[in-house]
Scaffold this active site. Structure first.
Site, PDB file in Angstrom:
ATOM      1  N   GLU A   1      18.734 -12.650   8.330  1.00 55.78           N
ATOM      2  CA  GLU A   1      19.106 -13.639   7.339  1.00 55.78           C
ATOM      3  C   GLU A   1      19.458 -12.955   6.023  1.00 55.78           C
ATOM      4  O   GLU A   1      18.926 -11.885   5.724  1.00 55.78           O
ATOM      5  CB  GLU A   1      17.940 -14.603   7.068  1.00 55.78           C
ATOM      6  CG  GLU A   1      17.433 -15.352   8.265  1.00 55.78           C
ATOM      7  CD  GLU A   1      16.247 -16.230   7.928  1.00 55.78           C
ATOM      8  OE1 GLU A   1      15.942 -17.134   8.731  1.00 55.78           O
ATOM      9  OE2 GLU A   1      15.620 -16.015   6.857  1.00 55.78           O
TER      10      GLU A   1
ATOM     11  N   HIS B   1      11.725 -23.035   7.487  1.00 49.64           N
ATOM     12  CA  HIS B   1      11.169 -23.022   6.136  1.00 49.64           C
ATOM     13  C   HIS B   1      10.003 -24.008   6.039  1.00 49.64           C
ATOM     14  O   HIS B   1      10.190 -25.216   6.136  1.00 49.64           O
ATOM     15  CB  HIS B   1      12.199 -23.340   5.044  1.00 49.64           C
ATOM     16  CG  HIS B   1      11.799 -22.800   3.701  1.00 49.64           C
ATOM     17  ND1 HIS B   1      12.163 -21.545   3.271  1.00 49.64           N
ATOM     18  CD2 HIS B   1      11.024 -23.309   2.717  1.00 49.64           C
ATOM     19  CE1 HIS B   1      11.659 -21.319   2.066  1.00 49.64           C
ATOM     20  NE2 HIS B   1      10.948 -22.380   1.716  1.00 49.64           N
TER      21      HIS B   1
ATOM     22  N   HIS C   1       6.033 -17.324   7.064  1.00 48.73           N
ATOM     23  CA  HIS C   1       4.920 -17.407   6.106  1.00 48.73           C
ATOM     24  C   HIS C   1       3.714 -18.125   6.697  1.00 48.73           C
ATOM     25  O   HIS C   1       2.595 -17.600   6.699  1.00 48.73           O
ATOM     26  CB  HIS C   1       5.380 -18.099   4.823  1.00 48.73           C
ATOM     27  CG  HIS C   1       4.320 -18.175   3.776  1.00 48.73           C
ATOM     28  ND1 HIS C   1       3.989 -17.105   2.982  1.00 48.73           N
ATOM     29  CD2 HIS C   1       3.489 -19.193   3.411  1.00 48.73           C
ATOM     30  CE1 HIS C   1       3.013 -17.452   2.157  1.00 48.73           C
ATOM     31  NE2 HIS C   1       2.684 -18.709   2.400  1.00 48.73           N
TER      32      HIS C   1
ATOM     33  N   THR D   1      11.796 -17.112  -2.611  1.00 49.73           N
ATOM     34  CA  THR D   1      12.118 -17.468  -1.241  1.00 49.73           C
ATOM     35  C   THR D   1      13.340 -18.363  -1.263  1.00 49.73           C
ATOM     36  O   THR D   1      13.750 -18.839  -2.320  1.00 49.73           O
ATOM     37  CB  THR D   1      10.932 -18.176  -0.551  1.00 49.73           C
ATOM     38  OG1 THR D   1      11.236 -18.389   0.829  1.00 49.73           O
ATOM     39  CG2 THR D   1      10.629 -19.505  -1.211  1.00 49.73           C
TER      40      THR D   1
ATOM     41  N   HIS E   1      14.651 -10.931   6.742  1.00 56.44           N
ATOM     42  CA  HIS E   1      15.498 -11.373   5.630  1.00 56.44           C
ATOM     43  C   HIS E   1      15.466 -10.299   4.544  1.00 56.44           C
ATOM     44  O   HIS E   1      14.706 -10.385   3.589  1.00 56.44           O
ATOM     45  CB  HIS E   1      14.993 -12.717   5.079  1.00 56.44           C
ATOM     46  CG  HIS E   1      15.894 -13.349   4.076  1.00 56.44           C
ATOM     47  ND1 HIS E   1      16.091 -14.710   3.996  1.00 56.44           N
ATOM     48  CD2 HIS E   1      16.670 -12.821   3.101  1.00 56.44           C
ATOM     49  CE1 HIS E   1      16.936 -14.992   3.019  1.00 56.44           C
ATOM     50  NE2 HIS E   1      17.293 -13.848   2.454  1.00 56.44           N
TER      51      HIS E   1
ATOM     52  N   ARG F   1       0.805  -1.223   0.000  1.00 55.73           N
ATOM     53  CA  ARG F   1       0.000   0.000   0.000  1.00 55.73           C
ATOM     54  C   ARG F   1       0.836   1.270   0.000  1.00 55.73           C
ATOM     55  O   ARG F   1       0.303   2.366  -0.071  1.00 55.73           O
ATOM     56  CB  ARG F   1      -0.924   0.005   1.232  1.00 55.73           C
ATOM     57  CG  ARG F   1      -2.034  -1.018   1.186  1.00 55.73           C
ATOM     58  CD  ARG F   1      -3.048  -0.710   0.102  1.00 55.73           C
ATOM     59  NE  ARG F   1      -3.775   0.515   0.372  1.00 55.73           N
ATOM     60  CZ  ARG F   1      -4.945   0.558   1.004  1.00 55.73           C
ATOM     61  NH1 ARG F   1      -5.495  -0.550   1.438  1.00 55.73           N
ATOM     62  NH2 ARG F   1      -5.547   1.708   1.199  1.00 55.73           N
TER      63      ARG F   1
ATOM     64  N   ARG G   1      16.365  -8.449   1.280  1.00 55.21           N
ATOM     65  CA  ARG G   1      16.982  -8.798  -0.004  1.00 55.21           C
ATOM     66  C   ARG G   1      17.434  -7.524  -0.704  1.00 55.21           C
ATOM     67  O   ARG G   1      16.947  -6.429  -0.398  1.00 55.21           O
ATOM     68  CB  ARG G   1      15.995  -9.595  -0.855  1.00 55.21           C
ATOM     69  CG  ARG G   1      15.807 -11.023  -0.318  1.00 55.21           C
ATOM     70  CD  ARG G   1      14.924 -11.864  -1.237  1.00 55.21           C
ATOM     71  NE  ARG G   1      15.050 -13.272  -0.922  1.00 55.21           N
ATOM     72  CZ  ARG G   1      14.361 -13.914   0.028  1.00 55.21           C
ATOM     73  NH1 ARG G   1      13.500 -13.241   0.770  1.00 55.21           N
ATOM     74  NH2 ARG G   1      14.532 -15.202   0.239  1.00 55.21           N
TER      75      ARG G   1
END
Length: 238
Positions: A70, A191, A215, A100, A43, A18, A45
């Site tokens: 991470e 994971h 997740h 991922t 994490h 948003r 990126r």
């Protein structure tokens, strides 16, 4: 008891969708800790599509439990963690365009690289962990890098467990965990762990120090409520 570190990447994805600051990651992290979670994981990126590098700086000021960052140890990431100095850095060999994380390190092939990176991180008083597949050979190789811990990549476990193949799903992870204990490494995992499979995993993996879950936990929280889900995980991990 195995510690629960909550990965808040998905909350950042929701915020970014948003363009504002809802949900507020600072408030979310503080609430997650107040609900009983024992760590916050992010994490970031390089494209900052969910967690932004500034988020790491801002969260460092408020996280009172363990702060785990991470990522792939590219120069920009290393600069960030040396600035922020989280409790733990988990090294993950994910490509920049990866949706991922999808594989662990080849700790033998990349030994020299990992040794250099880990030495730099540990010299700054930060605990290190290496993301590895459930392989005795890769865990043993990790010990030679100087890392403090390994994090077992649990996607294959979750996949087989969902198919009803419980014994097959856990076999390689038990062996990898036993090797970690043998070579003196702390053990983390993460994971695709979820409320459906976490209890079984915890019961079968010796010396499991920490799980990082994002997740599934966030998806489950949509239905069940975040505080409730945090405590459901804690109950299963006791």
């Amino acid at each position: 008891m195995t510690k629960l570190s909550v990965n808040i990447n998905k909350l950042a994805t929701l915020r970014n969708s948003r363009g504002g600051n809802v949900p507020n990651l600072i408030t979310s992290a503080q609430d997650i800790e107040s609900f009983g979670a024992e760590g916050i994981t992010i994490h970031p990126r390089p494209d900052e599509r969910h967690i932004r590098y500034q988020d790491a700086r801002d969260l460092k000021k408020v996280v009172t439990t363990e702060f785990n960052i991470e990522g792939n140890p590219v120069p920009k990431f290393i600069d960030l963690v040396l600035e922020v100095k989280p409790t733990q850095v988990t090294l993950v060999p994910d490509a920049e365009d990866a949706i991922t994380s999808n594989a662990g390190w080849d700790t033998i092939k990349h030994k020299d690289f990992l040794v250099d990176v880990i030495q730099t991180i540990k010299e700054n008083g930060i605990r290190t962990s290496i993301f590895v597949d459930p392989s005795e050979k890769m865990v043993e190789g990790a010990a030679a890098t100087g890392t403090d811990r390994v994090e077992l990549y649990t996607e294959s476990f979750a996949h087989l467990f969902a198919l009803g193949k419980k014994e097959e799903s856990i076999a390689s992870f038990i062996k990898a965990a036993e090797m970690a204990d043998k070579v003196g490494l702390g053990l983390n995992a993460g994971h695709d762990l979820s409320l459906d499979n976490i209890k079984f995993f915890k019961e079968h993996i010796p010396n499991l120090l920490e799980v990082s879950i994002g997740h599934a936990l966030i998806c489950e929280s949509i239905y069940l409520g975040l505080e409730n889900v945090i405590n459901m995980y804690l109950h299963r991990l006791k």
